[in-house]
Design a protein around this motif. Sequence first.
Motif, PDB file in Angstrom:
ATOM      1  N   SER A 120       0.839  -1.193   0.000  1.00 16.40           N
ATOM      2  CA  SER A 120       0.000   0.000   0.000  1.00 16.40           C
ATOM      3  C   SER A 120       0.871   1.238   0.000  1.00 16.40           C
ATOM      4  CB  SER A 120      -0.898  -0.003   1.246  1.00 16.40           C
ATOM      5  OG  SER A 120      -1.585   1.212   1.358  1.00 16.40           O
ATOM      6  N   SER A 121       0.318   2.320  -0.530  1.00 16.98           N
ATOM      7  CA  SER A 121       1.038   3.588  -0.498  1.00 16.98           C
ATOM      8  C   SER A 121       0.858   4.285   0.854  1.00 16.98           C
ATOM      9  CB  SER A 121       0.540   4.497  -1.618  1.00 16.98           C
ATOM     10  OG  SER A 121      -0.845   4.743  -1.449  1.00 16.98           O
ATOM     11  N   ILE A 122      -0.019   3.759   1.687  1.00 14.48           N
ATOM     12  CA  ILE A 122      -0.261   4.335   3.016  1.00 14.48           C
ATOM     13  C   ILE A 122       0.781   3.789   3.982  1.00 14.48           C
ATOM     14  CG2 ILE A 122      -1.909   4.543   4.914  1.00 14.48           C
ATOM     15  CD1 ILE A 122      -4.127   4.114   2.817  1.00 14.48           C
ATOM     16  N   LYS A 123       1.516   4.679   4.619  1.00 14.52           N
ATOM     17  CA  LYS A 123       2.547   4.254   5.564  1.00 14.52           C
ATOM     18  C   LYS A 123       1.901   3.845   6.885  1.00 14.52           C
ATOM     19  CE  LYS A 123       6.207   7.113   3.652  1.00 14.52           C
ATOM     20  NZ  LYS A 123       7.191   8.152   3.899  1.00 14.52           N
ATOM     21  N   PRO A 124       2.391   2.781   7.512  1.00 11.70           N
ATOM     22  CA  PRO A 124       1.831   2.377   8.801  1.00 11.70           C
ATOM     23  C   PRO A 124       2.131   3.402   9.890  1.00 11.70           C
ATOM     24  CG  PRO A 124       3.757   1.056   8.267  1.00 11.70           C
ATOM     25  CD  PRO A 124       3.471   1.911   7.067  1.00 11.70           C
ATOM     26  N   ILE A 125       1.284   3.463  10.890  1.00  6.29           N
ATOM     27  CA  ILE A 125       1.491   4.367  12.013  1.00  6.29           C
ATOM     28  C   ILE A 125       2.587   3.786  12.893  1.00  6.29           C
ATOM     29  CG2 ILE A 125       0.429   5.383  14.069  1.00  6.29           C
ATOM     30  CD1 ILE A 125      -2.251   5.258  12.572  1.00  6.29           C
ATOM     31  N   THR A 126       3.642   4.565  13.104  1.00  4.91           N
ATOM     32  CA  THR A 126       4.759   4.082  13.918  1.00  4.91           C
ATOM     33  C   THR A 126       4.884   4.840  15.229  1.00  4.91           C
ATOM     34  OG1 THR A 126       6.276   5.568  12.765  1.00  4.91           O
ATOM     35  CG2 THR A 126       6.077   3.320  11.903  1.00  4.91           C
ATOM     36  N   GLN A 127       4.172   5.985  15.357  1.00  2.33           N
ATOM     37  CA  GLN A 127       4.208   6.766  16.577  1.00  2.33           C
ATOM     38  C   GLN A 127       2.787   7.199  16.931  1.00  2.33           C
ATOM     39  OE1 GLN A 127       6.952   9.879  15.403  1.00  2.33           O
ATOM     40  NE2 GLN A 127       8.603   8.916  16.580  1.00  2.33           N
ATOM     41  N   ALA A 128       2.554   7.372  18.225  1.00  2.00           N
ATOM     42  CA  ALA A 128       1.238   7.815  18.694  1.00  2.00           C
ATOM     43  C   ALA A 128       1.408   8.596  19.988  1.00  2.00           C
ATOM     44  CB  ALA A 128       0.324   6.607  18.920  1.00  2.00           C
ATOM     45  N   LEU A 129       0.339   9.217  20.428  1.00  2.00           N
ATOM     46  CA  LEU A 129       0.359   9.927  21.707  1.00  2.00           C
ATOM     47  C   LEU A 129      -0.214   9.027  22.786  1.00  2.00           C
ATOM     48  CD1 LEU A 129      -0.978  13.441  20.613  1.00  2.00           C
ATOM     49  CD2 LEU A 129       1.401  12.766  21.012  1.00  2.00           C
ATOM     50  N   ASP A 130       0.456   8.991  23.960  1.00  2.14           N
ATOM     51  CA  ASP A 130      -0.088   8.238  25.090  1.00  2.14           C
ATOM     52  C   ASP A 130      -1.138   9.096  25.798  1.00  2.14           C
ATOM     53  OD1 ASP A 130       1.267  10.049  26.696  1.00  2.14           O
ATOM     54  OD2 ASP A 130       2.788   8.621  27.364  1.00  2.14           O
ATOM     55  N   GLU A 131      -1.712   8.589  26.876  1.00  2.00           N
ATOM     56  CA  GLU A 131      -2.791   9.296  27.567  1.00  2.00           C
ATOM     57  C   GLU A 131      -2.352  10.626  28.169  1.00  2.00           C
ATOM     58  OE1 GLU A 131      -2.446   6.710  31.692  1.00  2.00           O
ATOM     59  OE2 GLU A 131      -3.879   6.123  30.163  1.00  2.00           O
ATOM     60  N   ASP A 132      -1.034  10.790  28.359  1.00  2.00           N
ATOM     61  CA  ASP A 132      -0.512  12.057  28.890  1.00  2.00           C
ATOM     62  C   ASP A 132      -0.082  13.022  27.791  1.00  2.00           C
ATOM     63  OD1 ASP A 132      -0.816  11.160  31.532  1.00  2.00           O
ATOM     64  OD2 ASP A 132       1.092  10.079  31.414  1.00  2.00           O
ATOM     65  N   GLY A 133      -0.234  12.621  26.522  1.00  2.00           N
ATOM     66  CA  GLY A 133       0.144  13.489  25.416  1.00  2.00           C
ATOM     67  C   GLY A 133       1.583  13.356  24.986  1.00  2.00           C
ATOM     68  N   ASN A 134       2.278  12.347  25.510  1.00  2.00           N
ATOM     69  CA  ASN A 134       3.674  12.122  25.133  1.00  2.00           C
ATOM     70  C   ASN A 134       3.743  11.254  23.883  1.00  2.00           C
ATOM     71  OD1 ASN A 134       4.668  13.448  27.513  1.00  2.00           O
ATOM     72  ND2 ASN A 134       4.082  11.616  28.655  1.00  2.00           N
ATOM     73  N   LEU A 135       4.702  11.565  22.983  1.00  2.00           N
ATOM     74  CA  LEU A 135       4.894  10.792  21.773  1.00  2.00           C
ATOM     75  C   LEU A 135       5.573   9.477  22.116  1.00  2.00           C
ATOM     76  CD1 LEU A 135       4.481  11.073  18.702  1.00  2.00           C
ATOM     77  CD2 LEU A 135       6.843  11.901  18.555  1.00  2.00           C
ATOM     78  N   ILE A 136       4.982   8.368  21.673  1.00  2.00           N
ATOM     79  CA  ILE A 136       5.562   7.048  21.942  1.00  2.00           C
ATOM     80  C   ILE A 136       5.824   6.348  20.632  1.00  2.00           C
ATOM     81  CG2 ILE A 136       4.569   6.763  24.244  1.00  2.00           C
ATOM     82  CD1 ILE A 136       2.384   5.033  22.955  1.00  2.00           C
ATOM     83  N   ASP A 137       6.833   5.478  20.638  1.00  2.00           N
ATOM     84  CA  ASP A 137       7.208   4.701  19.454  1.00  2.00           C
ATOM     85  C   ASP A 137       6.469   3.369  19.502  1.00  2.00           C
ATOM     86  OD1 ASP A 137       8.407   3.625  17.260  1.00  2.00           O
ATOM     87  OD2 ASP A 137      10.407   3.461  18.137  1.00  2.00           O
ATOM     88  N   LEU A 138       5.675   3.074  18.469  1.00  2.00           N
ATOM     89  CA  LEU A 138       4.892   1.847  18.456  1.00  2.00           C
ATOM     90  C   LEU A 138       5.693   0.630  18.000  1.00  2.00           C
ATOM     91  CD1 LEU A 138       1.564   3.219  16.928  1.00  2.00           C
ATOM     92  CD2 LEU A 138       2.067   2.777  19.320  1.00  2.00           C
TER      93      LEU A 138
END
Length: 140
Positions: A120-138
Motif C-alpha cells: 500500500s502507499s499508506i505508511k503504517p502508524i509508527t508513533q502515537a500519543l499516550d494518555e498524557d500526550g507524550n509521543l511514543i514509538d509503536l
Amino acid sequence: MKTIIEGEKYRFNIEIDLSEQQLKFLCEYAGDDNYEHLFAYKNLTANGTDKPVTIHPSFAMGLGADINSILSLGFEALSLMDSEIKTKFSESDLKYHPFMCKRNEIISIESNLIDCEVLSSIKPITQALDEDGNLIDLKS
C-alpha cells in the motif's frame, strides 16, 4: 423464525473503499443478479459526487443498509473465529437491513490465521500519543 429487536445504534459518516467485485456482490446481495444498479452505485461514490450521500434504506436498493448487514454478519463471524476477543454479539447488537426477511445463520465456521504482506502507499502508524500526550514509538 427469529424476530430481530435492535438495540441503540450509532451512526457514522465514514469513507470506505469497495472494488467493483464488492459492488457486484452488493448488487447480488440485494437481489440484482444482472448488476442493473452497478452504475447507480458507482454514481454514489466520492468519485461520482462531491458531497457525501446519506443513504436511506429505501434509496438505491438500500446500499447503506446492505453494507450494514454484511458488516454485522462479518462482526458475528469474526467474533466466532477469534477466541481471544471477549466481546460477543446478541441479535440486538447487530444491524441488518430493515426490509430483510431472510438471513444466513452461522452454524459452523472454520479459519486459519495466515501471515500476509500489504502493499500500500499508506505508511503504517509508527508513533502515537499516550494518555498524557507524550509521543511514543509503536515499534518497540
